[in-house]
Design an enzyme around this catalytic site. Structure first.
Site, PDB file in Angstrom:
ATOM      1  N   LYS A  46      10.134  -7.680  -3.058  1.00  0.00           N
ATOM      2  CA  LYS A  46       8.910  -6.930  -2.745  1.00  0.00           C
ATOM      3  C   LYS A  46       8.272  -6.372  -4.022  1.00  0.00           C
ATOM      4  O   LYS A  46       8.900  -6.382  -5.088  1.00  0.00           O
ATOM      5  CB  LYS A  46       9.265  -5.781  -1.803  1.00  0.00           C
ATOM      6  N   ARG A 144      13.526   7.210   8.063  1.00  0.00           N
ATOM      7  CA  ARG A 144      12.388   6.410   7.608  1.00  0.00           C
ATOM      8  C   ARG A 144      12.160   5.339   8.669  1.00  0.00           C
ATOM      9  O   ARG A 144      11.877   5.696   9.814  1.00  0.00           O
ATOM     10  CB  ARG A 144      12.700   5.853   6.203  1.00  0.00           C
ATOM     11  N   TYR A 276      -5.143  13.452 -27.717  1.00  0.00           N
ATOM     12  CA  TYR A 276      -5.832  14.508 -26.961  1.00  0.00           C
ATOM     13  C   TYR A 276      -5.027  15.805 -26.929  1.00  0.00           C
ATOM     14  O   TYR A 276      -3.825  15.801 -26.679  1.00  0.00           O
ATOM     15  CB  TYR A 276      -6.039  14.067 -25.518  1.00  0.00           C
ATOM     16  N   CYS A 323      -2.563   8.187 -23.738  1.00  0.00           N
ATOM     17  CA  CYS A 323      -3.937   8.106 -23.232  1.00  0.00           C
ATOM     18  C   CYS A 323      -4.044   6.966 -22.231  1.00  0.00           C
ATOM     19  O   CYS A 323      -3.060   6.301 -21.927  1.00  0.00           O
ATOM     20  CB  CYS A 323      -4.900   7.882 -24.392  1.00  0.00           C
TER      21      CYS A 323
HETATM   22  C1  LIG Z   1      13.634  -1.780  -1.255  1.00  0.00           C
HETATM   23  C2  LIG Z   1      14.611  -1.995  -0.187  1.00  0.00           C
HETATM   24  C3  LIG Z   1      15.849  -2.614  -0.448  1.00  0.00           C
HETATM   25  C4  LIG Z   1      16.359  -2.877  -1.840  1.00  0.00           C
HETATM   26  O1  LIG Z   1      16.689  -1.647  -2.424  1.00  0.00           O
HETATM   27  P1  LIG Z   1      17.338  -1.570  -3.897  1.00  0.00           P
HETATM   28  O2  LIG Z   1      17.725  -0.160  -4.049  1.00  0.00           O
HETATM   29  O3  LIG Z   1      16.276  -1.999  -4.828  1.00  0.00           O
HETATM   30  O4  LIG Z   1      18.483  -2.510  -3.884  1.00  0.00           O
HETATM   31  C5  LIG Z   1      16.651  -2.943   0.634  1.00  0.00           C
HETATM   32  N1  LIG Z   1      16.268  -2.650   1.882  1.00  0.00           N
HETATM   33  C6  LIG Z   1      15.106  -2.020   2.165  1.00  0.00           C
HETATM   34  C7  LIG Z   1      14.756  -1.704   3.572  1.00  0.00           C
HETATM   35  C8  LIG Z   1      14.254  -1.646   1.131  1.00  0.00           C
HETATM   36  O5  LIG Z   1      13.120  -0.997   1.413  1.00  0.00           O
END
Ligand SMILES: *Cc1c(COP(=O)(O)O)cnc(C)c1O
Length: 388
Positions: A46, A144, A276, A323
């Site tokens: 992803k 989640r 800056y 910057c």
């Molecule tokens: C991003 C994610 C992973 C991978 O997590 P890592 O900590 O990068 O190995 C696995 N399962 C879900 C549901 C995720 O969102």
């Protein structure tokens, strides 16, 4: 391999700032993890392959022995299919009105959190005449994605009916850990117990053909009791240790090197104000070197006066504020010249800082750094894994 040594003709604009991705490292990391767990591995690609490039990363993990690919959203899965990748792909973050018909036509597996999501998938299965390959998500305590344990029996019952009707095949049951990076945390055992109970409920309802998967990278490294039928690592494939230590202890090597070239040097007197707000001022007359990347390119603004880079054979702290497009180094009297390489982070084997050290300096995690670096950096691939 020395990434920073370039022929003089490469000291060109195209080389001003680049993210170098070592495909062989990604493949070798995948192979190391696959061997460690000795069971199917869903490689998470992803977020543009954690900033390493979706398609090259996907091809490299498959070359390294990944059995399946995991992405967050459907567009990522469809991009894999459009590029001709035929390995199983799961997209797990689906909203209302998602184009499940497109997922089905592309043979993309989808995840379902709730009864309304299942209903949408079933509708798409009817519309396309295809059987949807579905993973059901249980929230075992992350708070989640996933159905709560209260909602789970109803979701499972609806999925079992849809499976009996040939509209879906439940091929996965999964959850995600809250504290995998703290391997002794009591929530881990609690989540595993809730997961096992949820699996038992699903199996009793007739969903017996599903793979169970729970382990992210940290759990793949440190928690064998979470491996079940498949692991689901992401960041470790790219050679970063989710536990914050040295990835070499697990046979992993970082695949990303972020570098730029000095575009200007100048002598300034003691007390000169730099960048800056003049938050940096050299105590002696010195040479400043200008580096042409900034926060618009994913170099965190918080790195000003904090993070270090490798330039002219030494690590140096960024002088003053970062910057939008550039930052400054104080290189003292060292002979740093226009065109010289500046390495922000890399594997750490050539004297450069690591992404972990950058993360510590700016109080974030290496995940955020590698996924956000981009902007006007050019990406360049080295190695051959997955390259046709
Ligand atoms: C991003 C994610 C992973 C991978 O997590 P890592 O900590 O990068 O190995 C696995 N399962 C879900 C549901 C995720 O969102």
């Amino acid at each position: 391999m020395t990434l920073v040594e370039q022929a003089p003709q490469d000291r060109a604009v195209g080389n001003r700032a680049e993210v170098v991705v070592d495909l062989d490292a990604i493949a070798a990391n995948t192979a190391a993890l696959r061997e460690r767990v000795d069971r199917p591995l869903m490689a998470v690609v992803k977020a543009d392959g954690y900033g390493h490039g979706l398609l090259p990363a996907a091809r490299a993990v498959l070359a390294g022995g990944a059995d399946a690919l995991g992405v967050a959203v459907l567009e990522e899965a469809l991009a894999l299919r459009a590029a001709g990748i035929t390995a199983p792909v799961l997209a797990w973050l689906n909203g209302p009105g998602e184009d499940h018909a497109a997922a089905l036509r592309a043979d993309v597996e989808v995840s379902v959190n709730a009864a309304w999501g299942l209903a949408e998938v079933v509708a798409a299965a009817r519309a396309t005449g295809r059987t949807a390959r579905v993973h059901l998500t249980i929230d075992t305590g992350l708070g989640r994605e996933g159905a709560t344990p209260d909602e789970w029996p109803q979701l499972v019952a609806a999925a079992a009916r849809a499976q009996a009707d040939g509209e879906v095949a439940v091929v996965g049951l999964w959850s995600h850990l809250a504290y995998a990076d703290a391997p002794r945390h009591p929530t881990i055992g609690a989540q595993v117990r809730v997961f096992e109970e949820a699996v038992a409920v699903a199996r009793a309802a007739g969903l017996t053909g599903a793979r169970r998967h729970l382990a992210n990278s940290a759990a793949t490294i440190a928690l064998p009791g979470t491996w079940f039928d498949m692991v689901r690592p992401g960041v470790a494939l790219y050679g970063l240790d989710p536990l914050g230590g040295n990835p070499a202890q697990y046979g992993l090597r970082p695949a990303m090197t972020v570098q730029a070239r000095v575009v200007l040097t100048k002598r300034v007197p003691a007390g000169a104000g730099v960048s800056y707000g003049h938050t940096y001022s050299p105590a002696q007359a010195t040479t400043l070197a200008l580096v042409p990347v900034g926060y618009a390119d994913g170099v965190p603004r918080a790195a000003g006066n904090r993070a270090r880079v490798l330039a002219g054979g030494a690590q140096r702290r960024i002088a003053g504020r970062v910057c939008m497009d550039q930052f400054v180094l104080d290189v003292g009297d060292d002979p740093v010249a226009v065109g010289d390489p500046v390495v922000l982070w890399g594997p750490g084997t050539g004297g450069e800082p690591t992404a972990q050290q950058w993360a510590d300096a700016v109080e974030t995690i290496h995940y955020e750094l590698v996924t956000r670096v981009g902007g006007r950096f050019r990406r360049r691939y080295v190695g051959t894994a997955g390259v046709r």
